[in-house]
Each structure stands twice: as structure tokens, then as C-alpha cells.
Motif scaffolding. Structure first.
Motif, mmCIF file in Angstrom:
data_model
loop_
_atom_site.group_PDB
_atom_site.id
_atom_site.type_symbol
_atom_site.label_atom_id
_atom_site.label_comp_id
_atom_site.label_asym_id
_atom_site.label_seq_id
_atom_site.Cartn_x
_atom_site.Cartn_y
_atom_site.Cartn_z
ATOM 1 N N ALA A 211 -5.681 12.498 -8.943
ATOM 2 C CA ALA A 211 -4.279 12.554 -8.519
ATOM 3 C C ALA A 211 -4.074 11.825 -7.194
ATOM 4 C CB ALA A 211 -3.831 14.007 -8.409
ATOM 5 N N SER A 212 -5.062 11.895 -6.312
ATOM 6 C CA SER A 212 -4.939 11.230 -5.011
ATOM 7 C C SER A 212 -4.825 9.721 -5.158
ATOM 8 C CB SER A 212 -6.147 11.576 -4.136
ATOM 9 O OG SER A 212 -7.356 11.149 -4.751
ATOM 10 N N GLU A 213 -5.404 9.168 -6.228
ATOM 11 C CA GLU A 213 -5.315 7.727 -6.452
ATOM 12 C C GLU A 213 -3.917 7.335 -6.916
ATOM 13 O OE1 GLU A 213 -10.031 7.095 -7.513
ATOM 14 O OE2 GLU A 213 -8.672 7.821 -9.072
ATOM 15 N N VAL A 214 -3.257 8.221 -7.638
ATOM 16 C CA VAL A 214 -1.860 7.988 -7.997
ATOM 17 C C VAL A 214 -0.983 8.105 -6.758
ATOM 18 C CG1 VAL A 214 0.044 8.711 -9.471
ATOM 19 C CG2 VAL A 214 -2.308 8.908 -10.303
ATOM 20 N N ALA A 215 -1.279 9.078 -5.907
ATOM 21 C CA ALA A 215 -0.513 9.258 -4.672
ATOM 22 C C ALA A 215 -0.610 8.033 -3.770
ATOM 23 C CB ALA A 215 -1.005 10.498 -3.932
ATOM 24 N N ASP A 216 -1.770 7.393 -3.749
ATOM 25 C CA ASP A 216 -1.915 6.167 -2.968
ATOM 26 C C ASP A 216 -0.939 5.096 -3.457
ATOM 27 O OD1 ASP A 216 -3.938 7.257 -1.445
ATOM 28 O OD2 ASP A 216 -5.567 6.334 -2.592
ATOM 29 N N ALA A 217 -0.771 5.006 -4.772
ATOM 30 C CA ALA A 217 0.162 4.025 -5.340
ATOM 31 C C ALA A 217 1.604 4.374 -4.987
ATOM 32 C CB ALA A 217 -0.011 3.964 -6.856
ATOM 33 N N VAL A 218 1.933 5.659 -5.045
ATOM 34 C CA VAL A 218 3.280 6.102 -4.666
ATOM 35 C C VAL A 218 3.576 5.717 -3.224
ATOM 36 C CG1 VAL A 218 4.727 8.136 -4.254
ATOM 37 C CG2 VAL A 218 3.356 7.979 -6.350
ATOM 38 N N LEU A 219 2.625 5.973 -2.346
ATOM 39 C CA LEU A 219 2.823 5.655 -0.935
ATOM 40 C C LEU A 219 2.976 4.148 -0.738
ATOM 41 C CD1 LEU A 219 3.023 7.178 1.743
ATOM 42 C CD2 LEU A 219 0.588 6.737 2.085
ATOM 43 N N TYR A 220 2.201 3.377 -1.458
ATOM 44 C CA TYR A 220 2.322 1.920 -1.366
ATOM 45 C C TYR A 220 3.733 1.475 -1.755
ATOM 46 C CZ TYR A 220 1.620 -3.035 -2.301
ATOM 47 O OH TYR A 220 1.744 -4.408 -2.305
ATOM 48 N N MET A 221 4.257 2.008 -2.846
ATOM 49 C CA MET A 221 5.581 1.633 -3.310
ATOM 50 C C MET A 221 6.654 1.998 -2.287
ATOM 51 S SD MET A 221 5.137 2.779 -7.317
ATOM 52 C CE MET A 221 6.757 2.251 -7.882
ATOM 53 N N LEU A 222 6.515 3.160 -1.676
ATOM 54 C CA LEU A 222 7.523 3.632 -0.729
ATOM 55 C C LEU A 222 7.505 2.881 0.592
ATOM 56 C CD1 LEU A 222 7.193 7.493 -1.252
ATOM 57 C CD2 LEU A 222 9.101 6.037 -1.987
ATOM 58 N N THR A 223 6.399 2.237 0.909
ATOM 59 C CA THR A 223 6.266 1.612 2.223
ATOM 60 C C THR A 223 6.442 0.096 2.176
ATOM 61 O OG1 THR A 223 3.855 1.619 1.915
ATOM 62 C CG2 THR A 223 4.815 3.426 3.186
ATOM 63 N N ARG A 224 6.954 -0.440 1.059
ATOM 64 C CA ARG A 224 7.277 -1.861 1.031
ATOM 65 C C ARG A 224 8.537 -2.105 1.875
ATOM 66 N NH1 ARG A 224 3.265 -3.475 1.286
ATOM 67 N NH2 ARG A 224 2.813 -1.278 1.581
ATOM 68 N N PRO A 225 8.728 -3.327 2.369
ATOM 69 C CA PRO A 225 9.973 -3.646 3.077
ATOM 70 C C PRO A 225 11.186 -3.308 2.211
ATOM 71 C CG PRO A 225 8.392 -5.446 3.283
ATOM 72 C CD PRO A 225 7.807 -4.478 2.297
ATOM 73 N N ARG A 226 12.304 -2.984 2.828
ATOM 74 C CA ARG A 226 13.458 -2.495 2.080
ATOM 75 C C ARG A 226 13.968 -3.505 1.054
ATOM 76 N NH1 ARG A 226 13.823 2.471 1.340
ATOM 77 N NH2 ARG A 226 15.879 2.037 0.471
ATOM 78 N N HIS A 227 13.702 -4.789 1.249
ATOM 79 C CA HIS A 227 14.181 -5.782 0.286
ATOM 80 C C HIS A 227 13.247 -5.916 -0.917
ATOM 81 C CE1 HIS A 227 11.295 -8.224 2.576
ATOM 82 N NE2 HIS A 227 11.256 -9.035 1.528
ATOM 83 N N VAL A 228 12.185 -5.121 -0.943
ATOM 84 C CA VAL A 228 11.227 -5.162 -2.053
ATOM 85 C C VAL A 228 11.305 -3.851 -2.831
ATOM 86 C CG1 VAL A 228 8.789 -5.304 -2.702
ATOM 87 C CG2 VAL A 228 9.667 -6.707 -0.811
ATOM 88 N N ASN A 229 11.526 -3.932 -4.147
ATOM 89 C CA ASN A 229 11.558 -2.757 -5.016
ATOM 90 C C ASN A 229 10.499 -2.933 -6.110
ATOM 91 O OD1 ASN A 229 14.231 -0.786 -6.549
ATOM 92 N ND2 ASN A 229 12.063 -0.681 -6.932
ATOM 93 N N ILE A 230 9.457 -2.123 -6.068
ATOM 94 C CA ILE A 230 8.487 -2.120 -7.165
ATOM 95 C C ILE A 230 9.024 -1.169 -8.225
ATOM 96 C CG2 ILE A 230 6.114 -1.617 -7.844
ATOM 97 C CD1 ILE A 230 5.281 -2.254 -4.979
ATOM 98 N N ARG A 231 9.486 -1.726 -9.319
ATOM 99 C CA ARG A 231 10.206 -0.886 -10.289
ATOM 100 C C ARG A 231 9.276 -0.001 -11.110
ATOM 101 N NH1 ARG A 231 12.397 -4.674 -15.267
ATOM 102 N NH2 ARG A 231 10.390 -4.857 -16.332
ATOM 103 N N ASP A 232 8.016 -0.436 -11.282
ATOM 104 C CA ASP A 232 7.065 0.404 -12.004
ATOM 105 C C ASP A 232 5.653 -0.073 -11.687
ATOM 106 O OD1 ASP A 232 6.472 2.498 -14.024
ATOM 107 O OD2 ASP A 232 5.571 0.829 -15.097
ATOM 108 N N MET A 233 4.771 0.883 -11.451
ATOM 109 C CA MET A 233 3.369 0.551 -11.229
ATOM 110 C C MET A 233 2.519 1.322 -12.228
ATOM 111 S SD MET A 233 0.990 0.825 -7.797
ATOM 112 C CE MET A 233 1.916 -0.411 -6.899
ATOM 113 N N VAL A 234 1.776 0.590 -13.031
ATOM 114 C CA VAL A 234 0.886 1.186 -14.028
ATOM 115 C C VAL A 234 -0.511 1.294 -13.430
ATOM 116 C CG1 VAL A 234 -0.133 0.939 -16.317
ATOM 117 C CG2 VAL A 234 2.240 0.228 -15.928
ATOM 118 N N ILE A 235 -1.076 2.483 -13.477
ATOM 119 C CA ILE A 235 -2.392 2.749 -12.908
ATOM 120 C C ILE A 235 -3.242 3.420 -13.975
ATOM 121 C CG2 ILE A 235 -3.631 3.817 -10.987
ATOM 122 C CD1 ILE A 235 -0.762 4.297 -9.819
ATOM 123 N N MET A 236 -4.401 2.862 -14.249
ATOM 124 C CA MET A 236 -5.258 3.506 -15.243
ATOM 125 C C MET A 236 -6.724 3.301 -14.892
ATOM 126 S SD MET A 236 -4.702 1.035 -18.515
ATOM 127 C CE MET A 236 -4.361 -0.701 -18.319
#
Length: 242
Positions: A211-236
């Protein structure tokens, strides 16, 4: 990425365990104050004792329509504003459709789809008024592949994938980012119904992620510059055969 969410206020549903808890702990470590939303009062109390003022426990049964409707008002009463909303709470049903309990189908579809839609609906007016905000939804790899061993669960995540992408298009003009994280098999309570031998085999084969590896991806998505929107990140898992 230390303190990359300094001063932000987040709310996470299903945050007493699994991906929700891991995401909450990652956000706290990054400087955010996090409202922990779950129905497990004992777990939330323990987490509040552990993390102190960095978290705010909020006991809500999201499957109770009246309680669900109080989520956003309670968040605002507790912390005054909301910068990040992570709709994470969910249930899992696997196996053949013919063997599924229909009441369990109702419960899972309600939590995985209807509750997410209602929560986001209730969060949006506040974010639109402020002209900013992040909405994150925990989806699944099953949202991108017609997984034959979990038709009910996969269908709920396909619905959520559509919801995320359509709502994103509606609200980006308000400065709101909407995205989803789509993990493959994660070691969490959602796999509690897996046979012990199947779980052990998957762990040994490197076909599960933490779960912590998914949380790392969530944090990455949230900390992009405001003009960047990662609409979906697939992690497996690297060795997951799909």
C-alpha cells in the motif's frame, strides 16, 4: 519531497487501513493535515493518538446515506477548508458472477461507485468557490482490463474510470485537478477473501505490491505543478502477468 504538501488540508475515506492509511501517512509526512474518514472508530482513535494534531478522526459510515451526506459539512467544521479529497473507500468481490451474493453486489457497487460520486459532488462546490483543489480516486488496474475473475469489481472500477475522466473535463476550468490511481494487486484488506495458498503464492512470485508504494504514487500526482494534471497512474507488480 519532504514537506511538499506543507499547509494543505486533506480528507481521505477508508483511511483506517490499506491504501487509505498509507496515503494519509504519506501526506502527513509531506506536511499536510489529514482528516481520517472511516467507520472504524477504534482504529481512528489509535491513529489520532499516534499522530496527534496532524490528523483529525472522523467516524462516518459512508453506506448510511444520512451519514454520507454529513461528510463535507463535518470536514469543514473540523478543519475549515479542504485542499485535497481522496475518495479511497471500497469493497472487493471476486470469483464467478454466478456465485456472488446479490446483496454483496449492491453493497460493493454502492460504496465503490455511488458513494464516490456523492462525496465528489459534495466536495466540488467548496473547491469551485476557492478556485483550486485536488480530487483523487482510488481506482484499479481492473478499470483498464476486462478482468475475467472479478466481473463485479472490475465493472465498478470501469464506471469510476469514466466518472473521473468526465468530471475532470467539467471542472478543470475551476482550477481543480481530478485523477485516479489504478493499482494492481495490493497487500490489503481487499484481499482478505483470497485463499491463503493463493496469497502466499502471489507474494512469493512478486505479484503483489505494498500500500505504501501506491501512496508514493498518490503523493507524486498531488505534488506536480498546478498546470500539470496526471489523470491516471497505473501501478502494478513487475511480475504481474496481465
Amino acid at each position: 519531497m519532504q514537506n511538499s504538501l506543507e499547509g494543505k488540508v486533506a480528507a481521505i475515506t477508508g483511511s483506517a487501513s490499506g491504501i487509505g492509511l498509507a496515503s494519509a501517512e504519506a501526506m502527513v509526512a509531506a506536511g499536510a493535515r489529514v482528516v481520517l474518514v472511516d467507520r472504524d472508530e477504534a482504529a481512528l482513535t489509535a491513529l489520532a493518538e499516534q499522530h496527534g494534531d496532524a490528523v483529525v478522526p472522523l467516524v462516518v459510515d459512508l453506506l448510511d446515506p444520512q451519514q454520507c451526506a454529513t461528510l463535507m459539512p463535518q470536514v469543514l467544521d473540523a478543519v475549515g477548508r479542504l485542499d485535497i479529497f481522496h475518495a479511497n473507500a471500497g469493497l472487493y468481490i471476486g470469483g464467478d458472477l454466478v456465485d456472488a451474493d446479490t446483496s454483496a453486489i449492491d453493497r460493493m457497487m454502492n460504496l465503490n461507485v455511488n458513494v464516490v460520486m456523492k462525496n465528489v459532488h459534495d466536495v466540488l462546490p467548496h473547491m469551485i468557490e476557492r478556485g483550486t483543489g485536488d480530487i483523487m480516486v482510488t481506482s484499479s488496474l481492473a478499470a483498464h482490463y476486462p478482468t475475467p475473475w472479478e466481473p463485479v469489481y472490475a465493472s465498478s472500477k470501469w464506471a469510476i474510470n469514466c466518472f473521473v475522466q468526465t468530471v475532470r473535463r467539467q471542472v478543470f476550468k475551476h482550477g481543480i485537478r481530478v485523477g485516479s490511481v489504478s493499482p494492481g494487486p495490493v497487500i490489503s484488506a481487499l484481499l482478505d477473501d483470497w485463499p491463503a495458498e493463493k496469497l502466499a503464492e502471489a507474494k512469493a512470485a512478486g505479484s503483489l505490491i505494498e500500500a505504501s508504494e501506491v501512496a508514493d504514487a498518490v503523493l507524486y500526482m498531488l505534488t506536480r505543478p498546478r498546470h500539470v494534471n496526471i489523470r491516471d497512474m497505473v501501478i502494478m507488480p513487475t511480475h504481474f502477468d496481465l
